[in-house]
Design an enzyme around this catalytic site. Structure first.
Site, PDB file in Angstrom:
ATOM      1  N   SER A 166      -9.665   1.444   2.902  1.00 22.56           N
ATOM      2  CA  SER A 166      -8.868   2.247   1.986  1.00 22.56           C
ATOM      3  C   SER A 166      -7.799   1.448   1.249  1.00 22.56           C
ATOM      4  CB  SER A 166      -8.191   3.384   2.760  1.00 22.56           C
ATOM      5  OG  SER A 166      -7.293   2.852   3.716  1.00 22.56           O
ATOM      6  N   SER A 197      -9.663  -0.770   7.171  1.00 22.51           N
ATOM      7  CA  SER A 197      -9.108  -0.647   5.816  1.00 22.51           C
ATOM      8  C   SER A 197      -8.379  -1.871   5.271  1.00 22.51           C
ATOM      9  CB  SER A 197      -8.181   0.558   5.740  1.00 22.51           C
ATOM     10  OG  SER A 197      -8.957   1.713   5.596  1.00 22.51           O
ATOM     11  N   LYS A 248       0.853  -1.202   0.000  1.00 21.16           N
ATOM     12  CA  LYS A 248       0.000   0.000   0.000  1.00 21.16           C
ATOM     13  C   LYS A 248       0.885   1.246   0.000  1.00 21.16           C
ATOM     14  CE  LYS A 248      -3.938   1.860   2.677  1.00 21.16           C
ATOM     15  NZ  LYS A 248      -4.731   1.695   3.906  1.00 21.16           N
TER      16      LYS A 248
HETATM   17  N1  GLN Z   1     -12.933   3.679   6.189  1.00 19.72           N
HETATM   18  C1  GLN Z   1     -12.416   4.136   7.445  1.00 19.72           C
HETATM   19  C2  GLN Z   1     -12.145   5.617   7.351  1.00 19.72           C
HETATM   20  O1  GLN Z   1     -12.472   6.187   6.382  1.00 19.72           O
HETATM   21  C3  GLN Z   1     -11.209   3.363   7.796  1.00 19.72           C
HETATM   22  C4  GLN Z   1      -9.948   3.874   7.215  1.00 19.72           C
HETATM   23  C5  GLN Z   1      -8.772   3.028   7.561  1.00 19.72           C
HETATM   24  O2  GLN Z   1      -8.867   1.983   8.205  1.00 19.72           O
HETATM   25  N2  GLN Z   1      -7.613   3.510   7.143  1.00 19.72           N
HETATM   26  O3  GLN Z   1     -11.609   6.202   8.227  1.00 19.72           O
END
Ligand code: GLN
EC number: 6.3.5.7
Length: 483
Positions: free
Chosen positions: A156, A180, A81
């Site tokens: 994400s 994420s 990532k």
């Molecule tokens: N979807 C969640 C957010 O928008 C989690 C993001 C993450 O785990 N980096 O914060």
């Protein structure tokens, strides 16, 4: 070569390599050929490190040819990532503000994987600064779900999940602050582990919310996830929150022990709000586990309903502080010299041009909840409720060893479906966020074996464990996969 790529697991790769069925170089080349073809429609990668990857693959081949013992991860093609630093590779965090930045050092997880001689294919697409649940917030381009190109891969870490699902990497690294890793793993039919807070060093990770962030693996199987996790875990002097790993049966699960784990079903997670396909998937997963003679017990996590509200106070607060470092002076600058007349001008113009809508929204929210007068009303209160959520898990783990839950309320949604309504997007993390707030480990495992050919949308089963008991949830995951 394509056949190999699609059938490989980490151990299968390792055996094939030692038996000289293929070389690490051939496999790496095979991956790059397949990426060149497939990633046009998926969009999983932001950058490829082809020269370096082929070079490190040949080094593995030289070692194997000379009969030197190599690590099980030697030559294994990985995707990373784009928030985890690899020296000299771009690290954009999916944001325009870091478009011109490349990393000056390796993250600790990368250093460890380099010691094992893993091969890094490239950096994967994500929601900007890991803020999002669909990868639609990427500052660069969309990622399409390999099971249905009109749907999102989740986020994400959508690029990492899609890369593994479409066989464009054998395994991958992602980060999980509120879901994420697990949510995109569920949407893409792969395994994704969020380790215990403190299990893996974050040195060299572009931070989102430091009291929640963890780096973890994606794999095609729970065993693959366990292998990568076993390599990256452990304490690191550069991350004071990291803790040394204890001896456990992570790599050689004792299924006699696993069979006796008591499984808790939190009633709050099944109290309505699941889509029919998730409900069906969960019923199937439960039936399978019961057929393995596992014992189930209903438990309660009464403060679950506050998790999302707490998260959307704590996360923006920490993110607004973490993102302050991107100021056009440090890291890199995107506005040209001609456009700026003063230091203030640089700050304003660089941040103005660099941050997309979601980071802006969260910087505003975070700055607000931390400001004088509101700090006690919001931030301090959220910390107290966070404590209650942790206590829920402590109580539950007095009765059971593992918690069984859906990873997400729905399967992968359509591209564009939720972009206009941030709240509905935030709701896709309702079942993953509590584990981050409590710091406990959790894994998403596909309910069954899905095939890209039949287009059925994957559903993820979430197993949550006690602090530092990844061996329980991954062991149970492997036991489940043997069905
Ligand atoms: N979807 C969640 C957010 O928008 C989690 C993001 C993450 O785990 N980096 O914060």
């Amino acid at each position: 070569m394509k056949k190999h790529l699609h059938d490989l697991t980490i151990k299968g790769f390792h055996e094939g390599l030692l038996n000289k069925e293929f070389s690490a170089f051939e496999i790496a080349e095979g991956y790059f050929d397949w990426i060149a073809e497939k990633d046009k429609e998926v969009g999983a990668y932001l950058s490829l490190q082809k020269d370096e990857a082929l070079k490190s693959a040949s080094e593995v081949d030289v070692k194997v040819a000379s009969g030197v013992e190599v690590d099980v991860l030697a030559g294994v093609p990985l995707a990373v990532k784009d928030v985890v630093l690899i020296e000299d590779a771009p690290a954009s965090a999916g944001s325009k503000i870091l478009e011109k930045y490349s990393a000056s050092y390796d993250a600790t997880v990368i250093k460890k994987l380099k010691e094992a001689q893993a091969v890094f294919l490239g950096k994967t697409n994500l929601d900007e600064f890991a803020m999002g649940s669909s990868t639609e917030n990427s500052g660069y381009r969309l990622v399409h779900n390999p099971y249905d190109l009109l749907r999102v891969p989740g986020g994400s870490s959508g690029g990492s999940a899609a890369a593994v699902a479409a066989n464009m990497a054998l395994a991958a690294l992602g980060t999980d602050t509120g879901g994420s890793i697990r949510q995109p793993a569920a949407f893409c039919g792969v395994v994704g582990l969020k380790p215990t807070y403190g299990a893996v060093s974050r040195h060299g990770l572009i931070a989102l919310a430091s009291s929640l962030d963890q780096i973890g693996p994606f794999g095609k199987t729970a065993e693959d996830a366990a292998i990568v996790f076993s390599k990256i875990r452990g304490s690191d002097p550069f991350d004071s929150t990291s803790v040394e790993a204890e001896e456990d049966d992570l790599l050689k699960p004792d299924f006699e022990r696993i069979k006796k784990l008591r499984v808790g079903i939190p009633k709050e997670y099944f109290a309505g709000g699941l889509s029919p396909e998730v409900e069906k998937g969960m019923a199937e997963a439960e039936r399978r586990l019961r057929s393995l003679k596992l014992e189930f017990e209903e438990i309660s996590l009464p403060h679950t309903k506050y998790a999302l509200s707490v998260y959307y106070i704590i996360l923006p607060a920490e993110a607004s502080a973490n993102l302050a470092r991107f100021d056009g002076i440090r890291y890199s600058r995107i506005v040209s010299e001609k456009e700026v007349k003063s230091l203030r001008d640089i700050y304003f113009k660089d941040r103005g041009a660099g941050f997309g809508a979601e980071p802006r929204r969260r910087i505003l929210l975070g700055t607000f909840v931390l400001s004088a007068g509101y700090y006690d009303a919001y931030y301090a209160k959220a910390q107290k409720v966070r404590r209650l959520i942790l206590r829920d898990f402590d109580e539950a783990f007095k009765k059971v060893d593992v918690i069984f839950a859906p990873t997400t309320p729905t399967s992968a949604f359509k591209i564009g479906e939720k972009t206009e309504d941030p709240l509905s997007m935030y709701l896709s993390d309702i079942f993953t966020i509590p584990a981050n707030l409590a710091g406990v480990p959790a894994v998403s495992i596909p309910v069954k074996k899905y095939s890209l050919a039949d287009k059925e949308l994957p559903i993820g089963l979430q197993l949550i464990g006690r602090h530092f008991r990844e061996a329980d949830i991954l062991g149970l995951g492997q036991y489940y996969e043997r069905l």
